[in-house]
Scaffold this active site. Structure first.
Site, mmCIF file in Angstrom:
data_model
loop_
_atom_site.group_PDB
_atom_site.id
_atom_site.type_symbol
_atom_site.label_atom_id
_atom_site.label_comp_id
_atom_site.label_asym_id
_atom_site.label_seq_id
_atom_site.Cartn_x
_atom_site.Cartn_y
_atom_site.Cartn_z
ATOM 1 N N ASN A 1 -17.564 -53.677 18.879
ATOM 2 C CA ASN A 1 -16.377 -53.366 18.083
ATOM 3 C C ASN A 1 -16.718 -53.323 16.593
ATOM 4 O OD1 ASN A 1 -14.802 -54.008 20.565
ATOM 5 N ND2 ASN A 1 -15.518 -56.069 20.062
ATOM 6 N N HIS B 1 -28.951 -54.750 19.710
ATOM 7 C CA HIS B 1 -28.292 -53.634 20.405
ATOM 8 C C HIS B 1 -26.888 -53.403 19.843
ATOM 9 C CE1 HIS B 1 -27.424 -51.117 24.033
ATOM 10 N NE2 HIS B 1 -26.188 -51.544 23.796
ATOM 11 N N GLU B 2 -26.101 -54.448 19.761
ATOM 12 C CA GLU B 2 -24.717 -54.289 19.288
ATOM 13 C C GLU B 2 -24.709 -53.857 17.826
ATOM 14 O OE1 GLU B 2 -22.795 -54.167 21.693
ATOM 15 O OE2 GLU B 2 -24.048 -55.283 23.095
ATOM 16 N N GLY C 1 -22.268 -58.201 28.599
ATOM 17 C CA GLY C 1 -23.082 -58.979 27.669
ATOM 18 C C GLY C 1 -22.427 -59.137 26.307
ATOM 19 N N MET D 1 -20.074 -56.633 22.981
ATOM 20 C CA MET D 1 -19.343 -55.404 22.666
ATOM 21 C C MET D 1 -19.384 -55.120 21.175
ATOM 22 S SD MET D 1 -17.636 -52.885 23.757
ATOM 23 C CE MET D 1 -17.114 -51.643 22.593
HETATM 24 N N1 0A1 Z 1 -20.766 -51.125 25.024
HETATM 25 C C1 0A1 Z 1 -21.239 -52.440 25.348
HETATM 26 C C2 0A1 Z 1 -21.115 -52.872 26.740
HETATM 27 C C3 0A1 Z 1 -19.769 -53.021 27.321
HETATM 28 C C4 0A1 Z 1 -19.281 -52.050 28.144
HETATM 29 C C5 0A1 Z 1 -18.098 -52.205 28.806
HETATM 30 C C6 0A1 Z 1 -17.423 -53.357 28.620
HETATM 31 O O1 0A1 Z 1 -16.279 -53.530 29.323
HETATM 32 C C7 0A1 Z 1 -16.030 -52.639 30.332
HETATM 33 C C8 0A1 Z 1 -17.896 -54.354 27.801
HETATM 34 C C9 0A1 Z 1 -19.067 -54.163 27.134
HETATM 35 C C10 0A1 Z 1 -22.719 -52.479 25.108
HETATM 36 O O2 0A1 Z 1 -23.411 -51.521 25.446
HETATM 37 O O3 0A1 Z 1 -23.208 -53.460 24.641
HETATM 38 ZN ZN ZN Z 2 -24.516 -50.588 24.299
#
Ligand code: 0A1
Ligand code: ZN
Length: 850
Positions: A258, A290-291, A254, A256
């Protein structure tokens, strides 16, 4: 490198990296096929290191040169990375590597999407960018120089300077490599601003491809609301001068989080009334929140290792659910979440892929971004909050942020702050993190001399690797109603800790009707002998909106289960109760829409399975059709009035109130279409000025096989909009009759606009195929074969998305022997495909081992 013997990683093997990383400097020389990355990293050996092996992860990298303190070195290239002799004192590591972003179809590391460079580093993608200790407990500050011809070149943190062909960025917050991001391309920004409560001015941008600027306003508002909410509710402020969001079309998940540069699947940020449904708007608001919330729960406090993933994900999902409840409707959000939990997490917890929210082993961590880690992880926090109370919860969270800011933490750290803040022993509660499986809660009751006693027995079925389970702490919120419908006991949280436990309520004038597990206070399956009359009573009188809905949902399931097993007609009392509720204009339209939404066919299959029956998908489909037809006939005289009364007037606003009204209107339209041959739906389609109504009308028509003209018109109107075309692809499969589902999907895979490399398009088609319960499980086995063909083909391009979609087969053991052998044949075929990825191998093996 050969991946014949997949390596398994264990939580118990954790050892810290032997070096601190003091700073990271990266230079990117961007070209589509031969991007060069120069790294300059300052390492310092830890005096107390238990293991001082200098191992840097690296995958799919061509090493051009390496130096330590300016002297050329020749590292050992080993499986998954490199090793090198290094000094025992602080030193500077430099390396130059070459990679091929244009050839990166796995969408991990640095890749290209629509001629734009972008990155995805969680969980272990940074090792595809350069050699590095790619583990979340290694945190450092990053300075990044990007060289290339792209008009816009972004990275984390704050801009340090830019000129013709270059841009420099510096992120002052130490972070793990999985939060690194780089984006470069022909992008335009939709700008906004936010002033934090301490007066810091933050520049906000949503970066999109030229042409998409008109779809950013809603996302920007959602971002500002999220920033404000986190200050108001958790006291958390944003910590940089700039917050960038970028929309990319090709993305495995969905979005990320960063640091300072969130990257979003364009489907999770771009919105306009003409192209997005109410459901899209709500999801976008939630994902942006969420992000953003990850900035504190994930980024400022991150995970020690990937086994702790639910530390950041469970908490962040819990926070985004609180946000949505505050922005929209608390009961509606809770009901939606429980429907999703039962649809996605319960099957996982009850099948071959079951794992605890904190798993203890994995082969490929990407396979653990699951409903259990995310949604059950959030449920566990909800239980914790209920047990300690709101004040203690926020006290513990405050301590968590004070104590652990800047650290990489564990579930033990998390529980310790609750123990310290509340004085409570959480040893038994911790079982929720280590045990898989959904507990069953059997309830029996007794009434004598004004005393009512509830007895609970908990048990959890065996799951892979966990045959026996100890009793857990289960908070059960209970209220009691008198026979005339008044509440005689307000909600009280009973705290179960034993395998069998009783609770008494005295001083009652008559035997009460219990309302158990209010607000769905624990993710368990309640087993209780009750009657449809009592369910109808709760549907009419319960003061807890969740349990009112639950009573209606239980009635709906009972009715359908009886129809499937005994061939009965729909329960007349239930139809009457539904009619009464739907016609009651004093009731919230969103609530009425939810009660009118039938349980999914997969849900009925799951219910049958739990009761020891083998579900027959065709019979379940037939029962659903008969039920809907009977309901439509029963409501015949009221439908036109209801349709008119729920048709929104005025401009489209994607708020909770409007969405609730439109949801009810959509349900009414689908029933009406069963009676009027699609006349009203055709009129609605022609008049619609927003996607919610256009889509609802098209869906009703397609379901009735009356939508050929509108489907073509929809295609003509939207063929240049990728996100709307995903809807067009999915809808045809979702609406297809069981015997036509596989053929419909197969034809769509041959469509000129089908593109396997785009995860959204692949999921639109294959996800809709797997989601059409009776079509996917059609006795011909054609759908199983079609999915397997496509998974095998996709695996060579994009292992991560392939592996995730294998979960479509996870429930295979609940079906009859014929279907089981058809599925087993397809799973075996996938398992034997040449060069199958580690991701897909792990998933197929776990599913087959059931
Ligand atoms: N941490 C992000 C979700 C996410 C997880 C893995 C990814 O690639 C393997 C990409 C995004 C979240 O929780 O929104
Ligand atoms: Zn997350």
């Amino acid at each position: 490198m050969a991946k014949d013997t997949p390596q398994t990683f264990y939580l118990k093997d954790y050892t810290p990296f032997g070096y601190d990383v003091e700073s990271v400097h990266l230079t990117f020389r961007l070209t589509p096929e031969t991007t060069r990355i120069l790294s300059r990293i300052r390492f310092a050996p830890k005096p107390d290191a238990t293991d001082s092996t200098f191992f840097l992860h690296g995958e799919d990298l061509t090493l051009i040169s390496a130096r330590i303190d300016g002297q050329a070195v020749t590292p050992d290239l080993v499986e998954g990375g490199l090793k090198c002799e290094v000094p025992g004192t602080p030193f500077t590591w430099e390396a130059e590597v070459e990679i091929n972003p244009a050839g990166n179809t796995a969408l991990e590391g640095l890749y290209m999407s629509n001629r734009m460079y972008c990155t995805q580093c969680e969980a272990e993608g940074f090792r595809k960018i350069t050699y590095y200790p790619d583990r979340p407990d290694v945190m450092s500050t990053f300075t990044v120089r990007i060289e290339g011809d792209e008009p816009v070149m972004l990275s984390n943190g704050n801009p340090m300077g830019q000129g013709e062909g270059w841009a420099e960025w510096h992120d002052p917050w130490p972070k793990p490599a999985y939060l690194f991001a780089l984006v470069a391309g022909d992008l335009v920004n939709y700008a906004g601003a936010f002033t934090t409560r301490s007066g810091k001015e933050v520049e906000l941008n949503i970066w999109v491809r030229p042409g998409d600027e008109g779809k950013c306003a809603f996302g920007m508002e959602a971002l500002k609301k999220s920033m404000k909410w986190d200050e108001d509710v958790y006291g958390l402020e944003y910590d940089l001068d700039l917050f960038n969001i970028v929309a990319v079309d090709d993305f495995n998940m969905g979005a990320m989080e960063n640091k300072g540069l969130n990257i979003f699947n364009s489907s999770c940020v771009l919105a306009s009334p003409e192209t997005s449904t109410d459901a899209n708007f709500e999801r976008i608001e939630a994902i942006i929140a969420h992000e953003y919330f990850h900035n504190w729960t994930g980024n400022r406090i991150t995970c020690r290792d990937w086994f702790q993933l639910c530390l950041k994900e469970g908490l962040t999902v819990f926070r985004d659910a609180q946000f949505t409840a505050d922005m929209r409707s608390e009961p509606v959000k809770r009901i939606d979440d429980v429907i999703a939990l039962r649809a996605r997490q319960f099957p996982e917890d009850g099948g071959p892929l079951a794992h605890p929210p904190r798993p203890e082993e994995f082969q490929e961590i990407n396979n653990f971004y699951t409903a259990t880690v995310y949604e059950k992880g959030a449920e566990v926090i909800g239980m914790l909050k209920r047990l300690v109370g709101d004040d203690n919860y926020y006290k513990a969270l405050k301590l968590y942020f004070e104590r652990h800011d800047g650290q990489a933490c564990t579930i033990e750290d998390w529980l310790k702050v609750f123990e310290d803040a509340t004085g409570r022993d959480l040893q038994q509660f911790k079982l929720w993190y280590s045990q898989a499986g959904t507990p069953r809660l059997k309830v029996s009751e007794d009434y004598a001399d004004g005393t009512y006693t509830l007895t609970f027995e908990q048990s959890t079925p065996p799951t892979p690797g966990q045959p026996d389970k100890a009793p857990r702490v289960i908070p059960v919120a209970v209220g009691l109603l008198s026979p005339n419908g008044d509440e005689v006991r307000a909600t009280e949280v009973l705290e179960l800790t034993e395998a069998k436990q009783s609770f008494s309520f005295d001083g009652l004038a008559a035997r009460p009707v219990p309302s158990i597990l209010r607000e769905f206070s624990a993710p368990v399956i309640l087993q209780r002998e009750t009657t449809n009359a009592e369910r109808a009573f709760l549907l009419a009188h319960d003061t807890d909106p969740f349990n009112r809905w639950e009573a209606g949902n239980a009635l709906a399931k009972e009715t359908r289960v009886t129809m499937v097993l005994d061939g009965d007609a729909p329960d007349a009392a239930y139809l009457d109760a539904l009619e009464k509720l739907v016609r009651d204009d004093d009731q919230d339209p969103a609530f009425r829409a939810l009660v009118l939404t039938p349980p999914s066919q997969a849900d009925i299959a799951q219910t049958l399975h739990e009761r020891g029956f083998t579900p027959d998908p065709q019979k379940i489909y037939d029962a659903a059709e008969t039920f809907a037809q009977t309901l439509a006939q029963q409501l015949e005289t009221s439908l036109p009035r209801l349709y008119a009364a729920t048709t929104a007037d005025g401009a489209y606003v994607p708020d909770a109130e409007g969405a609730g009204k439109r949801a009810l209107n959509g349900r009414i339209l689908s029933l009406l279409t069963r009676l009027d041959g699609g006349d009203q739906a055709a009129r609605q389609y022609a008049a619609a000025d927003n996607m919610t109504q256009q889509y609802a009308a098209l869906a009703a028509l397609m379901k009735a096989e009356k939508g050929a003209a509108q489907s073509q018109a929809f295609f003509d109107q939207w063929q240049d909009d990728r996100l709307v075309m995903d809807k067009w692809f999915a809808l045809q499969i979702a609406c297809a009759a069981p015997e036509k589902t596989a053929a419909t999907a197969a034809a769509l895979t041959r469509h000129a606009l089908f593109d396997m490399k785009n995860p959204n398009r692949f999921r639109a088609v294959m996800g809709a195929l797997a989601g059409n319960h009776a079509g996917f499980h059609h006795a011909s086995g054609e759908a199983y074969q079609l999915l397997a063909d496509n998974l095998i083909a996709l695996d060579t391009l994009n292992p991560q998305t392939t592996a995730r979609m294998c979960a479509a087969f996870q429930t295979w053991k609940r079906y009859g022997t014929g279907r089981q052998s058809l599925i087993r044949a397809q799973l075996t075929r996938i398992a034997n495909a040449p060069d199958l990825s580690r991701d897909t191998t792990e998933m197929v093996t776990r599913i087959l081992d059931a």
